[in-house]
Design a protein around this motif. Structure first.
Motif, PDB file in Angstrom:
ATOM      1  N   ARG A   6      27.860  -5.691  11.247  1.00  0.00           N
ATOM      2  CA  ARG A   6      26.551  -5.121  10.947  1.00  0.00           C
ATOM      3  C   ARG A   6      26.494  -3.655  11.369  1.00  0.00           C
ATOM      4  O   ARG A   6      27.161  -3.245  12.312  1.00  0.00           O
ATOM      5  CB  ARG A   6      25.450  -5.885  11.686  1.00  0.00           C
ATOM      6  CG  ARG A   6      25.416  -7.385  11.404  1.00  0.00           C
ATOM      7  CD  ARG A   6      24.992  -7.674   9.968  1.00  0.00           C
ATOM      8  NE  ARG A   6      24.831  -9.104   9.733  1.00  0.00           N
ATOM      9  CZ  ARG A   6      25.812  -9.891   9.314  1.00  0.00           C
ATOM     10  NH1 ARG A   6      27.011  -9.383   9.097  1.00  0.00           N
ATOM     11  NH2 ARG A   6      25.602 -11.181   9.101  1.00  0.00           N
ATOM     12  N   GLY A   7      25.691  -2.884  10.678  1.00  0.00           N
ATOM     13  CA  GLY A   7      25.449  -1.509  11.061  1.00  0.00           C
ATOM     14  C   GLY A   7      26.606  -0.593  10.721  1.00  0.00           C
ATOM     15  O   GLY A   7      27.521  -0.939   9.979  1.00  0.00           O
ATOM     16  N   SER A   8      26.558   0.623  11.289  1.00  0.00           N
ATOM     17  CA  SER A   8      27.544   1.647  10.956  1.00  0.00           C
ATOM     18  C   SER A   8      28.563   1.809  12.065  1.00  0.00           C
ATOM     19  O   SER A   8      28.279   1.547  13.237  1.00  0.00           O
ATOM     20  CB  SER A   8      26.839   2.992  10.718  1.00  0.00           C
ATOM     21  OG  SER A   8      26.125   3.393  11.866  1.00  0.00           O
TER      22      SER A   8
ATOM     23  N   ILE B 169      30.403  -1.239   2.720  1.00  0.00           N
ATOM     24  CA  ILE B 169      30.209   0.074   2.116  1.00  0.00           C
ATOM     25  C   ILE B 169      30.966   1.068   2.979  1.00  0.00           C
ATOM     26  O   ILE B 169      30.780   1.102   4.202  1.00  0.00           O
ATOM     27  CB  ILE B 169      28.721   0.439   2.055  1.00  0.00           C
ATOM     28  CG1 ILE B 169      27.974  -0.523   1.114  1.00  0.00           C
ATOM     29  CG2 ILE B 169      28.532   1.889   1.606  1.00  0.00           C
ATOM     30  CD1 ILE B 169      26.475  -0.396   1.184  1.00  0.00           C
ATOM     31  N   ALA B 170      31.836   1.868   2.382  1.00  0.00           N
ATOM     32  CA  ALA B 170      32.662   2.788   3.157  1.00  0.00           C
ATOM     33  C   ALA B 170      32.749   4.143   2.469  1.00  0.00           C
ATOM     34  O   ALA B 170      32.637   4.239   1.244  1.00  0.00           O
ATOM     35  CB  ALA B 170      34.066   2.213   3.352  1.00  0.00           C
ATOM     36  N   ALA B 171      32.946   5.168   3.267  1.00  0.00           N
ATOM     37  CA  ALA B 171      33.155   6.510   2.740  1.00  0.00           C
ATOM     38  C   ALA B 171      34.250   7.183   3.551  1.00  0.00           C
ATOM     39  O   ALA B 171      34.362   6.991   4.766  1.00  0.00           O
ATOM     40  CB  ALA B 171      31.870   7.333   2.808  1.00  0.00           C
ATOM     41  N   MET B 172      35.067   7.972   2.863  1.00  0.00           N
ATOM     42  CA  MET B 172      36.147   8.687   3.526  1.00  0.00           C
ATOM     43  C   MET B 172      35.585   9.914   4.221  1.00  0.00           C
ATOM     44  O   MET B 172      34.885  10.733   3.623  1.00  0.00           O
ATOM     45  CB  MET B 172      37.205   9.124   2.513  1.00  0.00           C
ATOM     46  CG  MET B 172      38.536   9.461   3.160  1.00  0.00           C
ATOM     47  SD  MET B 172      39.384   7.963   3.724  1.00  0.00           S
ATOM     48  CE  MET B 172      40.072   7.377   2.170  1.00  0.00           C
ATOM     49  N   THR B 173      35.897  10.030   5.497  1.00  0.00           N
ATOM     50  CA  THR B 173      35.416  11.165   6.262  1.00  0.00           C
ATOM     51  C   THR B 173      36.592  11.785   7.021  1.00  0.00           C
ATOM     52  O   THR B 173      37.746  11.629   6.640  1.00  0.00           O
ATOM     53  CB  THR B 173      34.270  10.738   7.193  1.00  0.00           C
ATOM     54  OG1 THR B 173      33.722  11.883   7.842  1.00  0.00           O
ATOM     55  CG2 THR B 173      34.718   9.739   8.233  1.00  0.00           C
ATOM     56  N   SER B 174      36.305  12.494   8.097  1.00  0.00           N
ATOM     57  CA  SER B 174      37.350  13.192   8.854  1.00  0.00           C
ATOM     58  C   SER B 174      36.943  13.299  10.311  1.00  0.00           C
ATOM     59  O   SER B 174      35.749  13.369  10.633  1.00  0.00           O
ATOM     60  CB  SER B 174      37.542  14.603   8.273  1.00  0.00           C
ATOM     61  OG  SER B 174      38.350  15.397   9.116  1.00  0.00           O
ATOM     62  N   ALA B 175      37.946  13.326  11.190  1.00  0.00           N
ATOM     63  CA  ALA B 175      37.664  13.563  12.604  1.00  0.00           C
ATOM     64  C   ALA B 175      37.047  14.938  12.813  1.00  0.00           C
ATOM     65  O   ALA B 175      36.367  15.177  13.814  1.00  0.00           O
ATOM     66  CB  ALA B 175      38.951  13.432  13.417  1.00  0.00           C
ATOM     67  N   LEU B 176      37.259  15.843  11.856  1.00  0.00           N
ATOM     68  CA  LEU B 176      36.644  17.169  11.950  1.00  0.00           C
ATOM     69  C   LEU B 176      35.127  17.095  11.830  1.00  0.00           C
ATOM     70  O   LEU B 176      34.431  18.062  12.145  1.00  0.00           O
ATOM     71  CB  LEU B 176      37.199  18.076  10.846  1.00  0.00           C
ATOM     72  CG  LEU B 176      38.679  18.437  10.945  1.00  0.00           C
ATOM     73  CD1 LEU B 176      39.138  19.138   9.669  1.00  0.00           C
ATOM     74  CD2 LEU B 176      38.951  19.302  12.157  1.00  0.00           C
TER      75      LEU B 176
ATOM     76  N   VAL C  15      28.683  -0.654   7.196  1.00  0.00           N
ATOM     77  CA  VAL C  15      28.725   0.706   6.671  1.00  0.00           C
ATOM     78  C   VAL C  15      29.740   1.469   7.513  1.00  0.00           C
ATOM     79  O   VAL C  15      29.507   1.722   8.698  1.00  0.00           O
ATOM     80  CB  VAL C  15      27.346   1.384   6.725  1.00  0.00           C
ATOM     81  CG1 VAL C  15      27.437   2.819   6.214  1.00  0.00           C
ATOM     82  CG2 VAL C  15      26.327   0.584   5.913  1.00  0.00           C
ATOM     83  N   LEU C  16      30.862   1.836   6.912  1.00  0.00           N
ATOM     84  CA  LEU C  16      31.972   2.419   7.653  1.00  0.00           C
ATOM     85  C   LEU C  16      32.255   3.847   7.213  1.00  0.00           C
ATOM     86  O   LEU C  16      32.396   4.124   6.019  1.00  0.00           O
ATOM     87  CB  LEU C  16      33.240   1.583   7.458  1.00  0.00           C
ATOM     88  CG  LEU C  16      33.159   0.105   7.835  1.00  0.00           C
ATOM     89  CD1 LEU C  16      34.485  -0.583   7.528  1.00  0.00           C
ATOM     90  CD2 LEU C  16      32.789  -0.066   9.305  1.00  0.00           C
TER      91      LEU C  16
ATOM     92  N   LEU D  91      27.962  14.066   6.197  1.00  0.00           N
ATOM     93  CA  LEU D  91      28.202  12.749   5.609  1.00  0.00           C
ATOM     94  C   LEU D  91      28.071  11.658   6.663  1.00  0.00           C
ATOM     95  O   LEU D  91      27.426  10.627   6.436  1.00  0.00           O
ATOM     96  CB  LEU D  91      29.591  12.709   4.975  1.00  0.00           C
ATOM     97  CG  LEU D  91      30.038  11.343   4.433  1.00  0.00           C
ATOM     98  CD1 LEU D  91      29.108  10.855   3.326  1.00  0.00           C
ATOM     99  CD2 LEU D  91      31.476  11.419   3.926  1.00  0.00           C
ATOM    100  N   ASN D  92      28.680  11.874   7.827  1.00  0.00           N
ATOM    101  CA  ASN D  92      28.589  10.882   8.899  1.00  0.00           C
ATOM    102  C   ASN D  92      27.139  10.596   9.276  1.00  0.00           C
ATOM    103  O   ASN D  92      26.723   9.444   9.448  1.00  0.00           O
ATOM    104  CB  ASN D  92      29.354  11.363  10.129  1.00  0.00           C
ATOM    105  CG  ASN D  92      30.860  11.344   9.939  1.00  0.00           C
ATOM    106  OD1 ASN D  92      31.365  10.920   8.898  1.00  0.00           O
ATOM    107  ND2 ASN D  92      31.588  11.818  10.933  1.00  0.00           N
TER     108      ASN D  92
END
Length: 228
Positions: free
Chosen positions: A214-216, A130-137, A175-176, A158-159
């Motif tokens: 496993r895990g995030s 499971i992944a979601a697009m995020t940002s270093a910000l 979970v990434l 979100l993070n």
């Protein structure tokens, strides 16, 4: 990557999402791609093939998410990737952001993606991702920039929600939170150093490398771990 794998890319009408669809199709995957209005993206329509299924999804509408979950009730996923997101005026300090704009950005960048994950996570196979697009910000461990205050806050939210979900869900799925780099898209601008193709190739490689973990984890397109 082996064949006979299935990915769902939520937010696939343009930019990085569209690039991910192209990348996974080129790797022999079956892809379910979503856009708010099916047929609106000529670029996505141009990828039409037996391995691609296009579905309607508005991540800001609970009924739309539930409807998609119902249509995918018989579909098993190896990857659920939520790419949808919006930006705001990067120069506006948080004290000047309207309530409506705050709600729009937070709902689209944090609440919507998590609702998709919550509704569709049971479609992801054991050892899937499971992944979601995020940002270093969105990293609260790094000194914040003087711009993109609301956008950065939405990605931090979100993070945090992704980490909380991973703890609560447990199980055997990775979970990434994935930072794609500064990419030449409508959001990233022409001055960005990365081409979409470079970013999505790295993202797909990073996901493959962490399959079965496993895990995030918070990583970038080069599979480097970033500070939460």
């Amino acid at each position: 990557m082996s064949n006979f794998k299935t990915a769902l890319v939520a937010g696939a009408s343009r930019g990085i999402g569209l690039g991910l669809v192209r990348e996974y199709l080129s790797r022999g995957w079956t892809v379910v791609a979503t856009e708010r209005q099916p047929g609106a993206s000529a670029d996505l329509a141009a990828l039409a093939c037996d391995a691609l299924r296009v579905e309607a999804l508005d991540i800001n509408e609970e009924a739309s998410i539930a409807s998609l979950a119902g249509r995918l009730s018989a579909t098993s996923l190896d990857l659920l990737f939520v790419n949808a997101g919006v930006s705001d005026d990067p120069t506006t300090p948080i004290g000047e952001v309207t309530t409506e704009e705050f709600d729009r950005v937070m709902r689209t960048n944090a609440l919507g993606p998590m609702r998709v994950i919550e509704q569709l996570s049971d479609r992801v196979r054991p050892n899937g991702t499971i992944a979601a697009m995020t940002s270093a910000l969105g990293s609260i461990s790094v000194e914040p920039a003087v711009s993109y205050e609301l956008y950065g806050a939405s990605k931090a939210a979100l993070n945090r929600l992704l980490r909380g979900y991973a703890v609560r869900a447990g199980g055997d799925r990775a979970v990434l939170a994935i930072m794609p780099g500064w990419v030449k898209t409508d959001m990233g601008g022409d001055q960005a150093p990365l081409e979409v193709e470079t970013s999505v190739r790295g993202i797909a490689d990073a996901i493959e490398a962490r399959a079965g973990s496993r895990g995030s984890c918070f990583i970038d397109y080069q599979n480097s771990v970033l500070p939460w």
